[in-house]
Design a protein around this motif. Structure first.
Motif, PDB file in Angstrom:
ATOM      1  N   SER A 328       0.853  -1.187   0.000  1.00 22.38           N
ATOM      2  CA  SER A 328       0.000   0.000   0.000  1.00 22.38           C
ATOM      3  C   SER A 328       0.900   1.252   0.000  1.00 22.38           C
ATOM      4  CB  SER A 328      -0.910  -0.047   1.227  1.00 22.38           C
ATOM      5  OG  SER A 328      -1.803   1.026   1.226  1.00 22.38           O
ATOM      6  N   THR A 329       0.335   2.391   0.325  1.00 21.28           N
ATOM      7  CA  THR A 329       1.138   3.632   0.280  1.00 21.28           C
ATOM      8  C   THR A 329       1.055   4.336   1.628  1.00 21.28           C
ATOM      9  OG1 THR A 329      -0.788   4.931  -0.322  1.00 21.28           O
ATOM     10  CG2 THR A 329       0.502   4.003  -2.140  1.00 21.28           C
ATOM     11  N   VAL A 330       1.863   5.372   1.791  1.00 15.29           N
ATOM     12  CA  VAL A 330       1.718   6.261   2.949  1.00 15.29           C
ATOM     13  C   VAL A 330       0.296   6.833   2.884  1.00 15.29           C
ATOM     14  CG1 VAL A 330       2.452   8.493   3.911  1.00 15.29           C
ATOM     15  CG2 VAL A 330       4.158   6.820   3.127  1.00 15.29           C
ATOM     16  N   GLY A 331      -0.501   6.578   3.924  1.00 18.90           N
ATOM     17  CA  GLY A 331      -1.896   7.024   3.893  1.00 18.90           C
ATOM     18  C   GLY A 331      -2.827   5.973   3.342  1.00 18.90           C
ATOM     19  N   ALA A 332      -2.313   4.752   3.118  1.00 20.90           N
ATOM     20  CA  ALA A 332      -3.132   3.600   2.711  1.00 20.90           C
ATOM     21  C   ALA A 332      -4.057   3.917   1.529  1.00 20.90           C
ATOM     22  CB  ALA A 332      -3.921   3.059   3.907  1.00 20.90           C
ATOM     23  N   ILE A 377      -3.594   3.156  14.390  1.00 17.47           N
ATOM     24  CA  ILE A 377      -3.115   2.923  15.763  1.00 17.47           C
ATOM     25  C   ILE A 377      -2.033   3.949  16.108  1.00 17.47           C
ATOM     26  CG2 ILE A 377      -1.857   1.261  17.212  1.00 17.47           C
ATOM     27  CD1 ILE A 377      -3.347  -0.937  15.407  1.00 17.47           C
ATOM     28  N   ILE A 378      -1.142   4.206  15.158  1.00 13.17           N
ATOM     29  CA  ILE A 378      -0.049   5.157  15.436  1.00 13.17           C
ATOM     30  C   ILE A 378      -0.576   6.601  15.445  1.00 13.17           C
ATOM     31  CG2 ILE A 378       2.283   5.912  14.766  1.00 13.17           C
ATOM     32  CD1 ILE A 378       1.966   2.972  15.862  1.00 13.17           C
ATOM     33  N   PHE A 379      -1.593   6.893  14.639  1.00 13.91           N
ATOM     34  CA  PHE A 379      -2.206   8.226  14.734  1.00 13.91           C
ATOM     35  C   PHE A 379      -2.819   8.414  16.127  1.00 13.91           C
ATOM     36  CE2 PHE A 379      -2.863   8.365   9.885  1.00 13.91           C
ATOM     37  CZ  PHE A 379      -1.798   9.244   9.703  1.00 13.91           C
ATOM     38  N   SER A 380      -3.384   7.347  16.664  1.00 14.89           N
ATOM     39  CA  SER A 380      -3.981   7.505  18.004  1.00 14.89           C
ATOM     40  C   SER A 380      -2.880   7.713  19.050  1.00 14.89           C
ATOM     41  CB  SER A 380      -4.899   6.337  18.354  1.00 14.89           C
ATOM     42  OG  SER A 380      -4.159   5.270  18.862  1.00 14.89           O
ATOM     43  N   LYS A 472       3.921  13.907   4.459  1.00 19.35           N
ATOM     44  CA  LYS A 472       2.603  13.362   4.064  1.00 19.35           C
ATOM     45  C   LYS A 472       1.777  13.003   5.302  1.00 19.35           C
ATOM     46  CE  LYS A 472       3.725  11.320  -0.370  1.00 19.35           C
ATOM     47  NZ  LYS A 472       4.250  10.103  -0.946  1.00 19.35           N
ATOM     48  N   TYR A 473       2.433  12.342   6.254  1.00 19.59           N
ATOM     49  CA  TYR A 473       1.694  11.934   7.458  1.00 19.59           C
ATOM     50  C   TYR A 473       1.198  13.154   8.251  1.00 19.59           C
ATOM     51  CZ  TYR A 473       2.478   6.880   7.155  1.00 19.59           C
ATOM     52  OH  TYR A 473       2.443   5.560   6.783  1.00 19.59           O
ATOM     53  N   ALA A 474       1.988  14.238   8.230  1.00 18.10           N
ATOM     54  CA  ALA A 474       1.567  15.435   8.972  1.00 18.10           C
ATOM     55  C   ALA A 474       0.241  15.940   8.400  1.00 18.10           C
ATOM     56  CB  ALA A 474       2.646  16.510   8.895  1.00 18.10           C
ATOM     57  N   GLN A 475       0.086  15.869   7.061  1.00 14.86           N
ATOM     58  CA  GLN A 475      -1.173  16.316   6.445  1.00 14.86           C
ATOM     59  C   GLN A 475      -2.306  15.342   6.757  1.00 14.86           C
ATOM     60  OE1 GLN A 475      -0.084  16.456   2.323  1.00 14.86           O
ATOM     61  NE2 GLN A 475       1.042  18.381   2.544  1.00 14.86           N
TER      62      GLN A 475
END
Ligand SMILES: Nc1ncnc2c1ncn2[C@@H]1O[C@H](COP(=O)(O)OP(=O)(O)O)[C@@H](O)[C@H]1O
Ligand SMILES: O=C(CO)[C@@H](O)[C@H](O)COP(=O)(O)O
Length: 501
Positions: A328-332, A377-380, A472-475
């Motif tokens: 998959s990609t960053v952000g699935a 899970i990591i966002f939480s 990307k994850y920050a957005q």
């Protein structure tokens, strides 16, 4: 003959006893499972006798099957599942099954506590009165089982009960005492305000001891039962998260522990009690004398992945399933998951919220779903980091632990979402190693917990954040952050239908 300590890790599903040498090497380990009883929805109980029997079985096997010499065992200490209520009568007999940390029958009592004490409660205990904590459980028994409450002379938490049975001496170790939310955390003693507010006599509260403090020797009766020697000294121990942090050498304020077990924990070592998170995250006394730790809990961390695997990929092993998310990609590929499948604790103390996927598209593959679960899970966890950042707390190193730290991909996702370097332990042993360290320090093998932990734990691979992924994850995190508010009402409305089935 090599001298040893035993670290007893009294968990929710099993007890694991590790025999550890002076050099920090695990020479043998035995574990024993016990059942969890859920007599009604939301109830979660265990029989304290099962903890005693399970621990004894593990010790007997260490002696008989692994050939551990009884007189080599110089000290024993503990790590224990937190917050559980064991009520004892005047003869220190158990009055009812223990009510555990994951029991949620006490919603009404948590409200009563807030109504009665308001912010003063948080100022004293440094925590909100959540369902999992011990005081609401005591009030539940008082209101619902008055005869049992009338016979109760005192109480303890799980590992403190086990230690009582092994030594004949009753005491509460301070990190577990803090988890009862009846402790004045800054003073390190039971709170007289809470005793008065809930009409609990001083005599109900056992004496408090430190994690490295001598709590007696193995009693004659327990020596007969287990084969242990009465010369073996027993030490206070720690709440499981405090023990896990010690075993992972989280010993400086610049370090945070990120643990993906069944639940998830983000824990920070705190040098003093000056910082005030206003109950947004837990703040407890440490098992290291005069030290503290703060932590936030994601109730279903590894459990979310476990659930996904059991429903959608039962035949696959964890390693392959997690590795499939590489495709998959960053952000699935635009898929977001919130891991609230059993409710949530931090930052949303909401037992009724449930998880969701947003952005499902007909092009999505199973591997996108897997990736979204790992990321959600990591966002939480990142939500907990935000509380730290809002309080102006600085740290730069994350030590990853638990079953989730077995996956290099998941570790890189942590580094990228946290934008911090993430380090794994070389030979992770979890809370049992923390318990062994406390016994080793209690025996005087080391001058301090810090010295022992540095000797027993060694750091391994470092995962550095990758700039492109971090951006990307920050957005994406900004989108994730809206999901609780946007889904809470719908989720709560669905509750009625969930309970119907
Ligand atoms: N190979 C693996 N890769 C990534 N995660 C894993 C792997 N194996 C297990 N896990 C995760 O670790 C969790 C169990 O972690 P563990 O620390 O053993 O939990 P606990 O002590 O709470 O039972 C599982 O629920 C699963 O989500
Ligand atoms: O409630 C908490 C911490 O506040 C839990 O961390 C329990 O202490 C978990 O026990 P195990 O899952 O490790 O048995």
């Amino acid at each position: 003959m090599e001298e040893l300590v035993l670290g007893v890790d009294l968990g929710t599903s099993a007890v694991k006893v590790s025999a550890v040498s002076r050099g920090g090497k695990i020479v043998a380990q035995r574990s024993f499972d016990y059942p969890l009883s859920q007599p009604k929805p939301g109830f979660s109980e265990q029989n304290p006798e099962d903890w005693v029997n399970g621990t004894t079985m593990a010790i007997v096997e260490l002696i008989l099957k692994d050939g551990i010499a009884v007189d080599a065992i110089k000290g024993i200490s503990y790590s224990g599942q937190m917050h559980g209520l064991v009520l004892l009568d005047q003869n220190k007999q158990v009055l009812r099954p223990a009510i555990l940390w994951n029991d949620t029958r006490t919603s009404q009592q948590t409200q009563e506590i807030s109504e009665q004490m308001g912010d003063e409660f948080i100022d004293i205990t440094r925590n909100k009165a959540l369902e999992g904590f011990t005081l609401p459980k005591i009030l539940w028994v008082k209101e619902n089982e008055p005869n049992i409450f009338a016979a109760a002379q005192t109480f303890v938490t799980p590992k403190d009960y086990l230690r009582y049975r092994m030594t004949g001496r009753l005491a509460m170790e301070i990190s577990d005492a803090a988890g009862t939310v009846m402790l004045d955390v800054a003073k390190g003693d039971w709170s007289s305000e809470i005793q008065a507010a809930f009409d609990l006599p001083v005599s109900f509260f056992p004496p408090i001891i430190q994690g490295i403090e001598a709590a007696g020797n193995i009693s004659e009766s327990y020596a007969l039962f287990s084969g242990l020697d009465t010369n073996t000294q027993v030490f206070g121990g720690a709440a499981d998260n405090a023990a896990g942090a010690i075993g992972s050498a989280i010993l400086k304020p610049n370090m945070v522990w990120s643990s993906i077990g069944t639940s998830g924990v983000v824990l920070k070592y705190e040098d003093n009690a000056d910082v005030d998170y206003h109950g947004q995250i837990h703040f407890f006394n440490h098992a290291i004398p005069n030290k503290y730790y703060s932590m936030g809990v994601t109730l279903a961390a590894g459990h979310s992945l476990n659930w996904f695997k059991s429903r959608f990929a039962p035949a696959e092993d964890f390693t392959d399933l997690v590795a499939s998310a590489e495709k998959s990609t960053v952000g699935a590929n635009g898929l977001l998951f919130t891991p609230y499948i059993v409710g949530e604790r931090t930052p949303y103390a909401d037992g009724d919220i449930r998880g969701s996927w947003l952005g499902i598209d007909s092009m999505h593959q199973r591997y996108d779903f897997v990736r979204s679960v790992l990321e959600g899970i990591i966002f939480s966890f990142k939500d907990i980091f935000e509380i730290y950042e809002a309080a102006g707390t600085q740290f730069d190193t994350v030590i990853a632990s638990g079953g989730g730290a077995k996956s290099p991909l998941w570790l890189q996702i942590q580094a990228d979402i946290f934008n911090k370097k993430v380090i794994v332990l070389e030979n992770e042993q979890g809370p049992g190693m923390g318990a062994a360290i406390l016994a080793a320090v209690g025996l005087g093998w080391f001058e301090s917990v810090e010295q022992a932990a540095e000797k027993f734990a060694s750091f391994g691979q470092v995962y550095e954040p990758m700039a492109e992924n971090v951006a990307k994850y920050a957005q994406i995190y900004q989108i994730y952050k809206q999901m609780y508010q946007q889904t809470a009402e719908i989720s709560h409305e669905l509750l009625a239908y969930r309970r119907e089935n």
